[in-house]
Motif scaffolding. Structure first.
Motif, short mmCIF file in Angstrom:
data_model
loop_
_atom_site.label_atom_id
_atom_site.label_comp_id
_atom_site.label_asym_id
_atom_site.label_seq_id
_atom_site.Cartn_x
_atom_site.Cartn_y
_atom_site.Cartn_z
N SER A 1 0.86 -1.18 0.00
CA SER A 1 0.00 0.00 0.00
C SER A 1 0.90 1.23 0.00
O SER A 1 1.43 1.62 1.04
N GLN A 2 1.08 1.83 -1.17
CA GLN A 2 2.02 2.96 -1.30
C GLN A 2 1.72 4.11 -0.35
O GLN A 2 2.66 4.69 0.19
N PRO A 3 0.46 4.49 -0.11
CA PRO A 3 0.24 5.59 0.84
C PRO A 3 0.72 5.31 2.26
O PRO A 3 0.96 6.22 3.03
N LYS A 4 0.88 4.03 2.62
CA LYS A 4 1.31 3.67 3.97
C LYS A 4 2.82 3.53 4.10
O LYS A 4 3.33 3.39 5.21
N ILE A 5 3.54 3.55 2.99
CA ILE A 5 4.99 3.37 3.05
C ILE A 5 5.65 4.67 3.47
O ILE A 5 5.40 5.72 2.90
N LYS A 6 6.49 4.58 4.51
CA LYS A 6 7.23 5.74 5.01
C LYS A 6 8.64 5.29 5.34
O LYS A 6 8.88 4.13 5.64
N ALA A 7 9.54 6.24 5.33
CA ALA A 7 10.91 5.98 5.76
C ALA A 7 11.26 6.96 6.86
O ALA A 7 10.87 8.13 6.83
N THR A 8 11.96 6.46 7.85
CA THR A 8 12.47 7.31 8.92
C THR A 8 13.92 6.95 9.13
O THR A 8 14.27 5.77 9.17
N ILE A 9 14.75 7.96 9.24
CA ILE A 9 16.18 7.75 9.45
C ILE A 9 16.48 8.15 10.89
O ILE A 9 16.31 9.31 11.26
N ILE B 1 10.10 10.69 3.41
CA ILE B 1 10.93 10.57 4.60
C ILE B 1 10.28 11.39 5.70
O ILE B 1 10.06 12.59 5.55
N SER B 2 9.95 10.72 6.78
CA SER B 2 9.21 11.34 7.88
C SER B 2 10.09 11.42 9.12
O SER B 2 10.93 10.56 9.35
N ASN B 3 9.90 12.45 9.91
CA ASN B 3 10.62 12.56 11.17
C ASN B 3 10.02 11.64 12.23
O ASN B 3 10.68 11.31 13.21
N PHE C 1 7.68 6.62 16.97
CA PHE C 1 9.14 6.75 17.02
C PHE C 1 9.51 8.02 16.28
O PHE C 1 9.02 8.27 15.19
N ASN C 2 10.40 8.82 16.86
CA ASN C 2 10.91 9.96 16.10
C ASN C 2 12.38 9.73 15.81
O ASN C 2 13.02 8.86 16.38
N ARG C 3 12.91 10.50 14.87
CA ARG C 3 14.24 10.23 14.35
C ARG C 3 15.35 10.34 15.39
O ARG C 3 16.39 9.75 15.24
N LYS C 4 15.09 11.04 16.48
CA LYS C 4 16.11 11.16 17.54
C LYS C 4 15.86 10.19 18.69
O LYS C 4 16.61 10.17 19.66
N MET C 5 14.80 9.40 18.59
CA MET C 5 14.45 8.36 19.56
C MET C 5 14.35 8.91 20.98
O MET C 5 14.84 8.30 21.94
N ASN C 6 13.69 10.06 21.14
CA ASN C 6 13.54 10.62 22.49
C ASN C 6 12.11 10.51 23.03
O ASN C 6 11.83 11.01 24.10
N TRP C 7 11.20 9.90 22.29
CA TRP C 7 9.83 9.60 22.71
C TRP C 7 8.96 10.83 22.95
O TRP C 7 7.84 10.72 23.44
N LEU C 8 9.44 12.02 22.61
CA LEU C 8 8.68 13.25 22.87
C LEU C 8 7.32 13.22 22.17
O LEU C 8 6.29 13.54 22.79
N HIS C 9 7.27 12.84 20.91
CA HIS C 9 6.00 12.84 20.16
C HIS C 9 5.04 11.79 20.71
O HIS C 9 3.83 12.02 20.78
N HIS C 10 5.56 10.65 21.10
CA HIS C 10 4.70 9.60 21.66
C HIS C 10 4.10 10.06 22.99
O HIS C 10 2.90 9.86 23.24
N ILE C 11 4.90 10.67 23.83
CA ILE C 11 4.40 11.14 25.12
C ILE C 11 3.33 12.22 24.92
O ILE C 11 2.30 12.21 25.60
N ARG C 12 3.54 13.12 23.98
CA ARG C 12 2.52 14.15 23.69
C ARG C 12 1.23 13.52 23.19
O ARG C 12 0.13 13.92 23.58
N PHE C 13 1.34 12.51 22.33
CA PHE C 13 0.18 11.81 21.78
C PHE C 13 -0.62 11.14 22.91
O PHE C 13 -1.84 11.27 22.99
N VAL C 14 0.08 10.44 23.80
CA VAL C 14 -0.58 9.77 24.92
C VAL C 14 -1.21 10.80 25.85
O VAL C 14 -2.33 10.61 26.33
N LYS C 15 -0.52 11.89 26.09
CA LYS C 15 -1.05 12.93 26.98
C LYS C 15 -2.37 13.49 26.45
O LYS C 15 -3.32 13.68 27.21
#
Length: 156
Positions: free
Chosen positions: A63-71, A92-94, A103-117
């Motif tokens: 499914s091309q719309p679901k394919i993403k790359a993160t570095i 390429i997504s952050n 997961f964000n590219r710096k692996m600091n969980w900031l976006h996940h914590i905001r999402f859960v909050k």
């Protein structure tokens, strides 16, 4: 198709994939570790081509719309970096979400914590609306609602 039947049906998908794979039902992540970014991209594209061919042999498709790359790196990512799969430019997504974790590219969980909050705050606001200390639904019902609506989000 149930997840177990899918896993049986697709058991040979990865025999030509050289990099690491994480799979849950039909959610697939291919990842590689390499100091050279260009080499890492080549490895991933090669595996994606193998996976695409194997899926087509089974009558399935990516499914091309679901394919993403993160570095995942602390280094600067070149602005002109492109990842192509059969003339499809993989964005390429952050941030990338897999199995409920962001997961964000710096692996600091900031976006996940905001999402859960945000999710927890919305549900707590609903509980606040349903009752206070001296009015609304009783304490046992409030506790059960908390345990069923809020706690699973925090625990996961």
């Amino acid at each position: 198709m149930s997840p177990i039947l899918y896993l049986i049906y697709s058991s040979d998908l990865y025999k030509n994939v050289k990099n690491n794979i994480s799979e849950f039902a039909d959610d697939i992540v291919i990842f590689t570790l390499h100091k050279n970014l260009d080499r890492a991209v080549e490895n991933i594209v090669s595996d994606l081509q193998q996976l695409k061919k194997a899926l087509e042999d089974l009558g399935l498709e990516l499914s091309q719309p679901k394919i993403k790359a993160t570095i995942f790196t602390n280094r600067q990512i070149p602005q002109n970096l492109t990842i192509l799969l059969d003339n499809f430019d993989i964005p390429i997504s952050n941030n990338v979400q897999h199995l409920g974790l962001i997961f964000n590219r710096k692996m600091n969980w900031l976006h996940h914590i905001r999402f859960v909050k945000v999710k927890v705050t919305n549900r707590l606001n609903l509980l606040t609306f349903l009752g206070g200390v001296t009015w609304g639904i009783n304490q046992n019902v409030m506790r059960n609602l908390f345990l069923s609506m809020v706690r699973p989000i925090i625990d996961y």
